[in-house]
Scaffold this active site. Sequence first.
Site, PDB file in Angstrom:
ATOM      1  N   LYS A  68      23.352  34.909  35.640  1.00 49.76           N
ATOM      2  CA  LYS A  68      21.927  35.122  35.357  1.00 49.76           C
ATOM      3  C   LYS A  68      21.546  34.524  34.003  1.00 49.76           C
ATOM      4  N   GLY A 200      25.912  29.870  50.314  1.00 54.31           N
ATOM      5  CA  GLY A 200      25.658  31.309  50.206  1.00 54.31           C
ATOM      6  C   GLY A 200      25.022  31.595  48.858  1.00 54.31           C
ATOM      7  N   ILE A 202      26.333  32.347  45.885  1.00 53.62           N
ATOM      8  CA  ILE A 202      26.901  31.651  44.724  1.00 53.62           C
ATOM      9  C   ILE A 202      26.551  30.170  44.780  1.00 53.62           C
ATOM     10  N   GLU A 221      27.437  23.335  54.075  1.00 55.94           N
ATOM     11  CA  GLU A 221      27.452  24.659  54.711  1.00 55.94           C
ATOM     12  C   GLU A 221      27.958  24.513  56.142  1.00 55.94           C
ATOM     13  N   ARG A 289      34.218  35.941  49.199  1.00 51.92           N
ATOM     14  CA  ARG A 289      35.256  36.585  48.413  1.00 51.92           C
ATOM     15  C   ARG A 289      36.066  37.512  49.315  1.00 51.92           C
ATOM     16  N   ASP A 329      33.873  46.333  45.935  1.00 47.09           N
ATOM     17  CA  ASP A 329      34.194  45.150  46.738  1.00 47.09           C
ATOM     18  C   ASP A 329      35.482  45.295  47.538  1.00 47.09           C
ATOM     19  N   ALA A 337      27.170  44.444  43.161  1.00 47.25           N
ATOM     20  CA  ALA A 337      27.452  45.348  42.047  1.00 47.25           C
ATOM     21  C   ALA A 337      26.766  46.703  42.236  1.00 47.25           C
ATOM     22  N   HIS A 461      -4.062  45.273  39.313  1.00 42.91           N
ATOM     23  CA  HIS A 461      -4.567  43.916  39.511  1.00 42.91           C
ATOM     24  C   HIS A 461      -4.718  43.233  38.156  1.00 42.91           C
TER      25      HIS A 461
HETATM   26  P1  FAD Z   1      35.142  43.832  40.242  1.00 43.22           P
HETATM   27  O1  FAD Z   1      33.890  43.556  39.493  1.00 43.22           O
HETATM   28  O2  FAD Z   1      35.884  42.677  40.801  1.00 43.22           O
HETATM   29  O3  FAD Z   1      36.065  44.664  39.266  1.00 43.22           O
HETATM   30  C1  FAD Z   1      37.347  45.056  39.600  1.00 43.22           C
HETATM   31  C2  FAD Z   1      38.131  45.223  38.320  1.00 43.22           C
HETATM   32  O4  FAD Z   1      39.376  45.826  38.641  1.00 43.22           O
HETATM   33  C3  FAD Z   1      38.473  43.911  37.631  1.00 43.22           C
HETATM   34  O5  FAD Z   1      38.233  44.017  36.247  1.00 43.22           O
HETATM   35  C4  FAD Z   1      39.944  43.716  37.910  1.00 43.22           C
HETATM   36  O6  FAD Z   1      40.613  42.991  36.899  1.00 43.22           O
HETATM   37  C5  FAD Z   1      40.404  45.158  37.935  1.00 43.22           C
HETATM   38  N1  FAD Z   1      41.654  45.392  38.692  1.00 43.22           N
HETATM   39  C6  FAD Z   1      41.970  44.966  39.938  1.00 43.22           C
HETATM   40  N2  FAD Z   1      43.171  45.447  40.293  1.00 43.22           N
HETATM   41  C7  FAD Z   1      43.615  46.183  39.253  1.00 43.22           C
HETATM   42  C8  FAD Z   1      44.786  46.930  39.008  1.00 43.22           C
HETATM   43  N3  FAD Z   1      45.727  47.061  39.943  1.00 43.22           N
HETATM   44  N4  FAD Z   1      44.934  47.534  37.811  1.00 43.22           N
HETATM   45  C9  FAD Z   1      43.961  47.443  36.864  1.00 43.22           C
HETATM   46  N5  FAD Z   1      42.830  46.763  37.048  1.00 43.22           N
HETATM   47  C10 FAD Z   1      42.658  46.144  38.221  1.00 43.22           C
HETATM   48  N6  FAD Z   1      26.498  41.091  42.585  1.00 43.22           N
HETATM   49  C11 FAD Z   1      25.257  41.574  42.385  1.00 43.22           C
HETATM   50  O7  FAD Z   1      24.967  42.699  42.809  1.00 43.22           O
HETATM   51  N7  FAD Z   1      24.303  40.840  41.718  1.00 43.22           N
HETATM   52  C12 FAD Z   1      24.570  39.605  41.238  1.00 43.22           C
HETATM   53  O8  FAD Z   1      23.693  38.962  40.652  1.00 43.22           O
HETATM   54  C13 FAD Z   1      25.862  39.072  41.438  1.00 43.22           C
HETATM   55  N8  FAD Z   1      26.178  37.835  40.975  1.00 43.22           N
HETATM   56  C14 FAD Z   1      27.446  37.366  41.155  1.00 43.22           C
HETATM   57  C15 FAD Z   1      27.739  36.084  40.689  1.00 43.22           C
HETATM   58  C16 FAD Z   1      29.008  35.568  40.852  1.00 43.22           C
HETATM   59  C17 FAD Z   1      29.316  34.180  40.337  1.00 43.22           C
HETATM   60  C18 FAD Z   1      30.018  36.362  41.470  1.00 43.22           C
HETATM   61  C19 FAD Z   1      31.410  35.844  41.607  1.00 43.22           C
HETATM   62  C20 FAD Z   1      29.731  37.614  41.948  1.00 43.22           C
HETATM   63  C21 FAD Z   1      28.436  38.135  41.803  1.00 43.22           C
HETATM   64  N9  FAD Z   1      28.093  39.391  42.296  1.00 43.22           N
HETATM   65  C22 FAD Z   1      26.825  39.866  42.118  1.00 43.22           C
HETATM   66  C23 FAD Z   1      29.065  40.249  42.988  1.00 43.22           C
HETATM   67  C24 FAD Z   1      29.609  41.301  42.016  1.00 43.22           C
HETATM   68  O9  FAD Z   1      30.185  40.640  40.910  1.00 43.22           O
HETATM   69  C25 FAD Z   1      30.623  42.177  42.716  1.00 43.22           C
HETATM   70  O10 FAD Z   1      30.053  42.737  43.880  1.00 43.22           O
HETATM   71  C26 FAD Z   1      31.052  43.306  41.789  1.00 43.22           C
HETATM   72  O11 FAD Z   1      31.620  42.794  40.603  1.00 43.22           O
HETATM   73  C27 FAD Z   1      32.064  44.221  42.480  1.00 43.22           C
HETATM   74  O12 FAD Z   1      32.398  45.248  41.639  1.00 43.22           O
HETATM   75  P2  FAD Z   1      33.833  45.971  41.713  1.00 43.22           P
HETATM   76  O13 FAD Z   1      33.845  46.920  40.568  1.00 43.22           O
HETATM   77  O14 FAD Z   1      34.056  46.447  43.069  1.00 43.22           O
HETATM   78  O15 FAD Z   1      34.886  44.804  41.471  1.00 43.22           O
HETATM   79  P1  NAD Z   2      28.566  34.189  50.697  1.00 45.75           P
HETATM   80  O1  NAD Z   2      29.184  34.964  51.784  1.00 45.75           O
HETATM   81  O2  NAD Z   2      27.258  34.593  50.143  1.00 45.75           O
HETATM   82  O3  NAD Z   2      28.386  32.671  51.166  1.00 45.75           O
HETATM   83  C1  NAD Z   2      29.436  31.884  51.616  1.00 45.75           C
HETATM   84  C2  NAD Z   2      28.859  30.756  52.435  1.00 45.75           C
HETATM   85  O4  NAD Z   2      29.896  29.826  52.692  1.00 45.75           O
HETATM   86  C3  NAD Z   2      28.324  31.202  53.786  1.00 45.75           C
HETATM   87  O5  NAD Z   2      27.059  30.651  54.004  1.00 45.75           O
HETATM   88  C4  NAD Z   2      29.356  30.690  54.769  1.00 45.75           C
HETATM   89  O6  NAD Z   2      28.808  30.371  56.028  1.00 45.75           O
HETATM   90  C5  NAD Z   2      29.843  29.449  54.053  1.00 45.75           C
HETATM   91  N1  NAD Z   2      31.184  29.019  54.415  1.00 45.75           N
HETATM   92  C6  NAD Z   2      32.263  29.783  54.688  1.00 45.75           C
HETATM   93  N2  NAD Z   2      33.346  29.001  54.946  1.00 45.75           N
HETATM   94  C7  NAD Z   2      32.925  27.725  54.820  1.00 45.75           C
HETATM   95  C8  NAD Z   2      33.556  26.462  54.942  1.00 45.75           C
HETATM   96  N3  NAD Z   2      34.839  26.385  55.246  1.00 45.75           N
HETATM   97  N4  NAD Z   2      32.838  25.355  54.744  1.00 45.75           N
HETATM   98  C9  NAD Z   2      31.513  25.424  54.429  1.00 45.75           C
HETATM   99  N5  NAD Z   2      30.851  26.600  54.302  1.00 45.75           N
HETATM  100  C10 NAD Z   2      31.549  27.729  54.479  1.00 45.75           C
HETATM  101  O7  NAD Z   2      29.689  34.114  49.562  1.00 45.75           O
HETATM  102  P2  NAD Z   2      29.613  33.579  48.077  1.00 45.75           P
HETATM  103  O8  NAD Z   2      28.395  32.797  47.842  1.00 45.75           O
HETATM  104  O9  NAD Z   2      30.939  32.976  47.806  1.00 45.75           O
HETATM  105  O10 NAD Z   2      29.496  34.930  47.266  1.00 45.75           O
HETATM  106  C11 NAD Z   2      30.555  35.914  47.349  1.00 45.75           C
HETATM  107  C12 NAD Z   2      30.027  37.295  47.214  1.00 45.75           C
HETATM  108  O11 NAD Z   2      29.496  37.517  45.918  1.00 45.75           O
HETATM  109  C13 NAD Z   2      28.921  37.576  48.202  1.00 45.75           C
HETATM  110  O12 NAD Z   2      29.320  38.640  49.010  1.00 45.75           O
HETATM  111  C14 NAD Z   2      27.729  37.931  47.416  1.00 45.75           C
HETATM  112  O13 NAD Z   2      27.113  39.095  47.888  1.00 45.75           O
HETATM  113  C15 NAD Z   2      28.259  38.177  46.003  1.00 45.75           C
HETATM  114  N6  NAD Z   2      27.292  37.559  45.086  1.00 45.75           N
HETATM  115  C16 NAD Z   2      26.075  38.156  44.965  1.00 45.75           C
HETATM  116  C17 NAD Z   2      25.111  37.585  44.153  1.00 45.75           C
HETATM  117  C18 NAD Z   2      23.780  38.236  44.043  1.00 45.75           C
HETATM  118  O14 NAD Z   2      23.661  39.396  44.406  1.00 45.75           O
HETATM  119  N7  NAD Z   2      22.757  37.541  43.551  1.00 45.75           N
HETATM  120  C19 NAD Z   2      25.372  36.382  43.501  1.00 45.75           C
HETATM  121  C20 NAD Z   2      26.610  35.787  43.689  1.00 45.75           C
HETATM  122  C21 NAD Z   2      27.565  36.400  44.483  1.00 45.75           C
END
Ligand code: FAD
Ligand code: NAD
Length: 485
Positions: A68, A200, A202, A221, A289, A329, A337, A461
């Site tokens: 963000k 998707g 990301i 895609e 993921r 997750d 999140a 408004h």
């Molecule tokens: P995580 O955030 O993955 O946290 C898990 C933690 O556990 C990590 O710190 C890991 O190191 C730790 N851990 C794992 N195993 C162990 C262990 N055995 N011992 C100790 N520690 C451990 N979601 C949104 O809602 N809005 C967004 O805008 C958004 N943007 C995103 C952008 C990107 C680029 C990515 C990759 C993801 C985004 N997401 C977004 C998804 C969001 O990041 C995840 O859904 C969220 O972080 C999941 O939270 P979690 O706590 O389940 O796992």
């Molecule tokens: P995603 O599931 O959103 O999108 C993955 C995309 O890749 C899909 O459209 C799928 O059809 C395509 N795909 C899968 N295999 C493929 C292949 N072999 N070749 C071409 N296309 C293929 O997953 P992401 O974008 O990697 O994000 C991962 C997770 O992180 C999501 O679950 C998402 O909710 C979370 N996330 C959330 C936010 C947000 O809330 N704004 C931002 C980033 C990530």
Amino acid sequence: MATDDKKTAASADSFDVIVIGGGPAGYPAAIRAAQNKLSVACIDEWKNKDGAAAFGGTCLNAGCIPSKALLESTELYHRAQAEFATHGIRIAGATMDVAQMQKRKSGIVRTMTQGILALFKGAGVTGLQGHGKLLAPGKVEFTAHDGTRRTLSARQVVLASGSAPIELRSAPFQSPQIVDSWGALDFEAVPQRLGVIGAGVIGLELGSVWRRLGAEVVVLEALPEFLAIADQQLAKEALRAFKKQGLDVRLGAKVTGATVKGDAVEVRYTDGKGEQQLTVDRLVVAVGRRPYTKDLLAEGTGVKLDERGFIVVDEHCRTGIEGVWAIGDCVRGPMLAHKGKEEGVMVADLIAGRYGETNYKVIPSVIYTAPEIAWVGLTEEQAKASGRAYKVGVFPFLASGRARAMEQAGGFAKVVAAQDNDEILGVHIVGPLAGELIAEAVLAMEYSASSEDLQRTIHAHPTLSEAVHEAALNADKRSIDNINR
Ligand code: FAD
Ligand code: NAD
């Protein structure tokens, strides 16, 4: 467990609750458990690329927050170039200092992750940095980053180990050329040609970041339709906007291979026209993921994983093993999140004997592109498939005075409501600040509101929120500021 008891005194190795994972699912669980007067430890092993340990998980360190930050910087840069002149603001020769942009991003991440330490201190949570492993119900092995090992005990253990990017066999990660989303957040220079596998969330967010800075971005895609999970009217509008911005989204493109050649990557894929080839400077693989549970569970804990590796839980995040819960997750449901946070709070309240519930039907989704995309509840396609008669109201931002004043009059708000009792089934928004606007719809649906409830609610408004109001009115063909269709 009574919640009004004094907080149980924790010995160094014994707690009421141990949370493994300090991301947006785990750290709120730990804080709420401490608010419920339980003694709590939260174990997290995350280390940033500079080797520094940090709480906050993927979201704060390599996901929601840094993405963000970059989306904001690059959108401002884009608007300075493409839009300011329309307002009469003349700024010749605006340039982007990528190093400064990245420095700002890292500063925000640092502040936010250190904020968790402050929250832990305030709530009385013991933060432990290192690896956690469930040995048996009530027993957790903690290995600190310096290698020292202790066995801790807790009456309740919450697993919140998160997720990791999926790697493609056809395009394995090979940094710096073939990277995951974390790599794509950290580019030090704008790649001239950027390939993204996966259109998707990301792919669209990070594709937009680098496109706005001038990269030629091709998004491959595999599926034939764009944003298959979203309402298709919304998806079509968004795709039109992205194409106009120069994002080259190729649907039905199946990647068969990627080879690093020097500093470039040759990508091979097949589509409706046969075999294709594409050469890019950087390739981001963003195809989803997978749950992360490496070394989390000792043999014989009884905690089950499903065929995709998710920890099996019920609707209250119980694993079926007494005193072991799992959230975020690493369990079923959208990888978001706020979904993890809600599950964390629910579990911590249930552990304390309080009421706890996560309303899985009303979880908002937001894609932070421009235009922003947000929705909650059923898409029109899902409403149709359910067989229940429904009605639809749409209001375009073109007819919104505020959106026009903001020079952001693209997109629309759409309300899907049941024909029989007028209940709101879904709300879909593509346009300015859609992610903020959707909150009203979430609240309305949480309270089982009808479209008439929205219609009778006074909206200030001129605000963007009037678009949601007018879309609700349009569901009954009573829109005031638009022609009812
Ligand atoms: P995580 O955030 O993955 O946290 C898990 C933690 O556990 C990590 O710190 C890991 O190191 C730790 N851990 C794992 N195993 C162990 C262990 N055995 N011992 C100790 N520690 C451990 N979601 C949104 O809602 N809005 C967004 O805008 C958004 N943007 C995103 C952008 C990107 C680029 C990515 C990759 C993801 C985004 N997401 C977004 C998804 C969001 O990041 C995840 O859904 C969220 O972080 C999941 O939270 P979690 O706590 O389940 O796992
Ligand atoms: P995603 O599931 O959103 O999108 C993955 C995309 O890749 C899909 O459209 C799928 O059809 C395509 N795909 C899968 N295999 C493929 C292949 N072999 N070749 C071409 N296309 C293929 O997953 P992401 O974008 O990697 O994000 C991962 C997770 O992180 C999501 O679950 C998402 O909710 C979370 N996330 C959330 C936010 C947000 O809330 N704004 C931002 C980033 C990530």
